[in-house]
Write an enzyme that holds these catalytic residues in place. Structure first.
Site, PDB file in Angstrom:
ATOM      1  N   LYS A  66      39.490  46.957  44.096  1.00  0.00           N
ATOM      2  CA  LYS A  66      39.436  45.865  43.095  1.00  0.00           C
ATOM      3  C   LYS A  66      38.073  45.188  43.119  1.00  0.00           C
ATOM      4  CE  LYS A  66      39.739  42.278  46.080  1.00  0.00           C
ATOM      5  NZ  LYS A  66      38.831  41.133  46.222  1.00  0.00           N
ATOM      6  N   THR A 125      40.681  38.529  41.370  1.00  0.00           N
ATOM      7  CA  THR A 125      39.251  38.737  41.654  1.00  0.00           C
ATOM      8  C   THR A 125      38.445  38.927  40.375  1.00  0.00           C
ATOM      9  OG1 THR A 125      39.966  39.798  43.704  1.00  0.00           O
ATOM     10  CG2 THR A 125      37.668  40.061  43.113  1.00  0.00           C
TER      11      THR A 125
HETATM   12  O1  LIG Z   1      35.238  36.717  46.622  1.00  0.00           O
HETATM   13  P1  LIG Z   1      35.648  38.165  46.601  1.00  0.00           P
HETATM   14  O2  LIG Z   1      35.183  38.877  45.378  1.00  0.00           O
HETATM   15  O3  LIG Z   1      35.276  38.847  47.894  1.00  0.00           O
HETATM   16  O4  LIG Z   1      37.246  38.188  46.532  1.00  0.00           O
HETATM   17  C1  LIG Z   1      37.962  37.451  47.478  1.00  0.00           C
HETATM   18  C2  LIG Z   1      39.351  37.981  47.710  1.00  0.00           C
HETATM   19  O5  LIG Z   1      39.327  39.322  48.098  1.00  0.00           O
HETATM   20  C3  LIG Z   1      40.296  37.752  46.557  1.00  0.00           C
HETATM   21  O6  LIG Z   1      41.580  38.153  46.915  1.00  0.00           O
END
Ligand SMILES: O=P(O)(O)OC[C@H](O)CO
Ligand SMILES: NC(=O)c1ccc[n+]([C@@H]2O[C@H](COP(=O)([O-])OP(=O)(O)OC[C@H]3O[C@@H](n4cnc5c(N)ncnc54)[C@H](O)[C@@H]3O)[C@@H](O)[C@H]2O)c1
Length: 336
Positions: A192, A249
């Site tokens: 993701k 995300t």
């Molecule tokens: O800030 P990111 O893009 O690393 O996303 C944070 C978390 O994985 C969201 O679940």
């Protein structure tokens, strides 16, 4: 009382340590920098990663891994994915033999294409049944501000998953579900980030919600195809660690991956974006290992391919968009 060691004093490590402490566990964090561990231990704040958030007074922190690990029932690992292998090799001699090792990390190792639980199993020589994963729509800052969130605790041993679920369940704030599908839960969390980079690039270019929805939905198709090839349970991708984390995300301004992509889409150079990014955006490195993993298993991942192109190979965001939209037309369920 259950003893937990949390390795990594970044935004998610600190937030998860808060939850564990408030849920009644005895928690000691390990961090590299004394100024951060001292601020957590003495002043009950983490000014670098969670400024303005009061931490529980009972939460301890140290730079000494042996001290953090003494008597630990659970060892939670939350350093950047690409740094896990050398770090764990240095810590493993001090890990109590009965402990459960828990990954909070969302990345795929460069060079080996291994998931974090595979790296843990290999480096620590730990049985798979005592390696667990926590992953879901868990933007650290929202949770640190005490907004409710749910997550998934995955372990092949369902009793171990239930024990971990019990120690991090904190009503009405944090609600963990269990799932035995470690592969699917880890893939959902790692891939993701790559799709969030793509959505960020499109937003930075000024594209609207139709493009975001297209990338999120076709991104889920890519994640599901890779998961099927690797033996994951397809239901996992409809759950919190799949669709849930993908939506959070890709749509949140708090996401480091989405923000990184947005800056590229606005026309900043890679060096400028890297310099402006203070925290870990795992997809920037893991997009390459995800693509390598897909190629090893003969899985088509067109969005991941253009993300690698834009981030690492000098492809322009406009070229990436044209490439994706010019692919041969297909039935929607093609390859699923
Ligand atoms: O800030 P990111 O893009 O690393 O996303 C944070 C978390 O994985 C969201 O679940
Ligand atoms: N922040 C979130 O919202 C969130 C939520 C869920 C999962 N995650 C995942 O958790 C993992 C950690 O993310 P984070 O947000 O806490 O990161 P972060 O950037 O906030 O913090 C990273 C921590 O690791 C330390 N660190 C950096 N390089 C290191 C090295 N080489 N060796 C040892 N320590 C090192 C940093 O000092 C810091 O304490 C990532 O895989 C991320 O994808 C993050």
């Amino acid at each position: 009382m259950t003893k937990v060691a949390v390795f990594g004093t970044g935004s998610w490590g600190t937030t998860f340590a808060m939850i564990l402490t408030e849920a009644g566990n005895e928690v000691t964090m390990w961090g590299r920098r004394a100024e951060v561990t001292e601020a957590i231990d003495r002043d009950h704040v983490n000014p670098d990663y969670l400024p303005g958030i009061p931490l529980p007074a009972a939460l301890r922190a140290t730079t000494d891994p042996e001290r953090a690990l003494a008597g630990a029932d659970f060892v939670v690992l939350t350093v950047p994915a690409q740094s896990l292998r050398p770090n764990l090799a240095a810590w493993r001699a001090h890990i109590p033999s009965g402990a459960v090792l828990v990954s909070l990390m969302k990345g795929i190792e460069l060079g080996t294409t291994k998931r974090m639980s595979e790296v843990i199993h290999e480096v620590a020589e730990w049985p798979q049944e005592r390696v667990a994963v926590v992953s879901g729509p868990n933007l650290a800052r929202e949770i640190a501000q005490r907004q409710p969130a749910a997550t998934v605790v995955a372990c092949t041993d369902e009793q171990v998953a239930a024990r971990l679920q019990a120690i991090c369940h904190l009503p009405p704030w944090f609600r963990p579900y269990t799932n035995p599908d470690v592969i699917g839960v880890e893939l959902g969390g790692a891939v993701k980030n790559v799709i969030a980079l793509a959505v960020g690039v499109s937003a930075g270019m000024g594209m609207g919600d139709n493009v975001s929805a297209m990338l999120i939905t076709r991104g889920l198709a890519e994640i599901s195809r890779l998961g099927a090839a690797l033996g994951a349970d397809a239901h996992t991708f409809a759950g919190l660690a799949g669709m849930g984390d993908l939506v959070a995300t890709c749509t949140s301004p708090l996401s480091r991956n989405r923000t990184f992509g947005e800056n590229l889409g606005r026309g900043m150079t890679l060096a400028e974006v890297v310099a402006a990014t203070k925290q870990t955006a795992e997809g920037v490195k893991s997009c390459e290992s995800v693509l390598e993993l897909a190629r090893k298993h003969d899985v088509e991942m067109p969005i991941t391919e253009v993300v690698v192109g834009v981030v690492h190979d000098g492809m322009s965001p406009a070229e990436a968009g044209t490439l994706l939209m010019s692919r041969s037309p297909k039935p929607e369920r093609y390859g699923l």
